[in-house]
Motif scaffolding. Structure first.
Motif, PDB file in Angstrom:
ATOM      1  N   ALA A  32     -14.343 -59.062-145.284  1.00  0.00           N
ATOM      2  CA  ALA A  32     -14.256 -57.921-144.764  1.00  0.00           C
ATOM      3  C   ALA A  32     -14.485 -56.808-145.821  1.00  0.00           C
ATOM      4  N   ASN A  33     -15.352 -55.784-145.442  1.00  0.00           N
ATOM      5  CA  ASN A  33     -15.463 -54.587-146.179  1.00  0.00           C
ATOM      6  C   ASN A  33     -13.852 -53.821-146.176  1.00  0.00           C
ATOM      7  N   LYS A  34     -13.723 -53.024-147.103  1.00  0.00           N
ATOM      8  CA  LYS A  34     -12.309 -52.461-146.927  1.00  0.00           C
ATOM      9  C   LYS A  34     -12.413 -50.877-147.460  1.00  0.00           C
ATOM     10  N   TRP A  35     -11.904 -49.991-146.644  1.00  0.00           N
ATOM     11  CA  TRP A  35     -11.957 -48.763-146.910  1.00  0.00           C
ATOM     12  C   TRP A  35     -10.386 -48.233-147.259  1.00  0.00           C
TER      13      TRP A  35
ATOM     14  N   ARG B 296     -19.837 -57.812-149.520  1.00  0.00           N
ATOM     15  CA  ARG B 296     -18.969 -56.938-149.063  1.00  0.00           C
ATOM     16  C   ARG B 296     -18.720 -55.898-150.100  1.00  0.00           C
TER      17      ARG B 296
ATOM     18  N   ASP C 101      -5.094 -48.875-144.835  1.00  0.00           N
ATOM     19  CA  ASP C 101      -6.472 -49.144-145.236  1.00  0.00           C
ATOM     20  C   ASP C 101      -7.374 -49.784-143.966  1.00  0.00           C
TER      21      ASP C 101
ATOM     22  N   THR D 130     -10.518 -51.738-142.471  1.00  0.00           N
ATOM     23  CA  THR D 130     -11.334 -52.924-142.584  1.00  0.00           C
ATOM     24  C   THR D 130     -12.678 -53.351-141.766  1.00  0.00           C
ATOM     25  N   THR D 131     -13.747 -53.662-141.898  1.00  0.00           N
ATOM     26  CA  THR D 131     -14.751 -53.967-141.084  1.00  0.00           C
ATOM     27  C   THR D 131     -15.350 -55.402-141.606  1.00  0.00           C
ATOM     28  N   THR D 132     -15.864 -56.364-140.665  1.00  0.00           N
ATOM     29  CA  THR D 132     -16.034 -57.741-141.016  1.00  0.00           C
ATOM     30  C   THR D 132     -17.692 -57.730-140.262  1.00  0.00           C
TER      31      THR D 132
ATOM     32  N   ASP E 183     -15.950 -52.335-151.482  1.00  0.00           N
ATOM     33  CA  ASP E 183     -14.765 -51.350-151.062  1.00  0.00           C
ATOM     34  C   ASP E 183     -14.944 -49.656-151.273  1.00  0.00           C
TER      35      ASP E 183
END
Length: 419
Positions: free
Chosen positions: A254-257, A69, A230, A232-234, A71
């Motif tokens: 999860a990826n996080k922006w 994953r 924030d 997020t996508t999984t 950020d």
């Protein structure tokens, strides 16, 4: 990365089947030739012989799959993408084609999140067939292929990463060469001295050795719902192979922006146009408004302005997007609560006998009529709360609030009389 066009090597193994020393799903490599030879002796020295060959089949086994994953700072719709890496390690006894299919299973504070990538890869695999060294393993030669130096062995080739575990130690060397032995019908697979394994971990027969490959994905954030929160996508990947067991799906954390809210400057000022008075705070000037009213260069204040019944009070509201963040301000409208218990409705004080003075994001001035909601860019309905609403920014119109781009601002002004 090799694709599903790898061919299997082939040779006959003139020896009994390899006995298992350390079993991992199968104890003999796929495509190994088990040759069984019988001999008849007669007439004091003559012989006749007959042999049969049995080919060892592939034993399907779930690969080991992991996914990374990442950020990033959100910069706009689908920007930037985050690189997720799927690592697949074969645990079978021979080569197989694996299909990697990614999907987004969850997203927060986002619409339209997606993931791209995925492909088919061929992973080689084998089972050791003899004692190796700190920089090599010995494996059976597969049926039907070449025997030259550096030949591919059951899908394992020079520059491939192989993985094996012995004595609870996992090694991941990179293949540097392969060498065929005709006397034993085996291959020795070598790697560099810099990746030598411990002397106590030299592999004997029966250890599963699988190739490891990586597939790159790109997770995209879609469009953020609320700036400053924030996103997020999984991402999940399904790794499948024909006739293999199901259940190879792997989900990464999860990826996080991260999202920094826009930096907004929003301030309301007032001044007494009839009898100029000094208010509190630093005097503020807006020459575009002043030049239109004919009141001269009179300052505005954030507080402390006084007036008597009959005096004209002018209000100025300024809003700007300072550009400290990476985002435009969207759906922008200025709402004002004109205190009609104490002042009149906005008076038609500006050019064209209009009650609202407007400076757009490019500094262009105009005047706006105000009436029913949806009839003009500005609406004024005395009984509403708020009662004065002006759609502002780029593409603002009677029904649609506009956009204030990074580094831009807008201004509205209106006048009332104290009752």
């Amino acid at each position: 990365m090799r694709t599903a066009t790898k061919s299997l090597l082939a040779l006959a193994l003139a020896a009994p089947a390899v006995l298992c020393a350390q079993v991992s799903f199968a104890s003999t490599a796929a495509n190994t030739a088990i040759v069984n030879r019988a001999v008849l002796s007669y007439n004091g020295g003559l012989t006749a012989e007959s042999s049969v060959t049995v080919k060892v089949d592939l034993v399907p086994a779930l690969p080991n799959v992991t996914i990374t994953r990442g950020d990033a700072a959100y910069q706009g719709p689908d920007t930037p993408g985050i690189a997720d890496t799927v690592t697949i390690t074969s645990s079978a006894n021979g080569p197989a084609t694996y299909t990697v299919t990614p999907s987004v299973t969850a997203a927060s504070n986002s619409t339209g999140a997606s993931v791209t990538g995925g492909t088919s890869v061929v992973l080689g695999a084998t089972i050791t067939a003899g004692t190796g060294s700190t920089t090599s393993i010995v494996v059976p030669a597969p049926i039907g292929g070449g025997v030259s130096a550096d030949s591919e062995v059951n899908g394992i080739a020079v520059n491939d990463i192989i993985v094996f575990t012995v004595n609870s130690h996992t090694y991941t060397p990179k293949v540097t060469s392969t060498q065929y032995s005709a006397s034993t019908n085996t291959f020795t697979i070598y790697w560099a001295n810099s990746e030598a394994i411990q002397a106590g971990d030299i592999l004997g027969a029966g250890v599963q050795v699988g190739e490891r490959q990586q597939v790159n994905l790109t997770a995209k954030p879609g469009t953020i719902t609320t700036l400053g929160m924030d996103l997020t996508t999984t991402v999940k990947v399904d790794v499948t192979a024909p006739n293999f067991p199901a259940g190879t799906a792997t989900t990464a954390p999860a990826n996080k922006w991260t999202s920094t809210p826009p930096t907004i400057t929003f301030q309301k000022y007032s001044r007494n146009v009839t009898v100029p008075v000094a208010g509190t705070g630093t005097a503020h000037y807006n020459t575009s408004v002043e030049g239109n009213t004919g009141a001269g260069s009179l300052p505005y204040y954030t507080g402390g302005v006084t007036g008597k019944p009959g005096d004209t009070i002018e209000y100025v509201v300024e809003a700007s997007n300072s550009g400290a963040s990476a985002f435009d301000l969207t759906a922008c409208a200025v709402s004002d609560y004109v205190p009609t218990s104490y002042v009149t409705d906005p008076i038609p004080a500006y050019t064209g006998s209009r009650p609202v003075f407007y400076i757009d994001t490019n500094g262009v001035t105009s005047t706006i009529a105000a009436g029913a909601v949806g009839a003009n860019q500005a609406s004024y309905v005395a009984g509403n709360s708020p009662n004065l609403v002006v759609n502002v920014g780029v593409n603002a119109n009677a029904t649609t609030p506009g956009t204030i781009p990074i580094g831009k601002g807008v201004t509205i002004a209106y006048q009332v009389k104290i009752k």
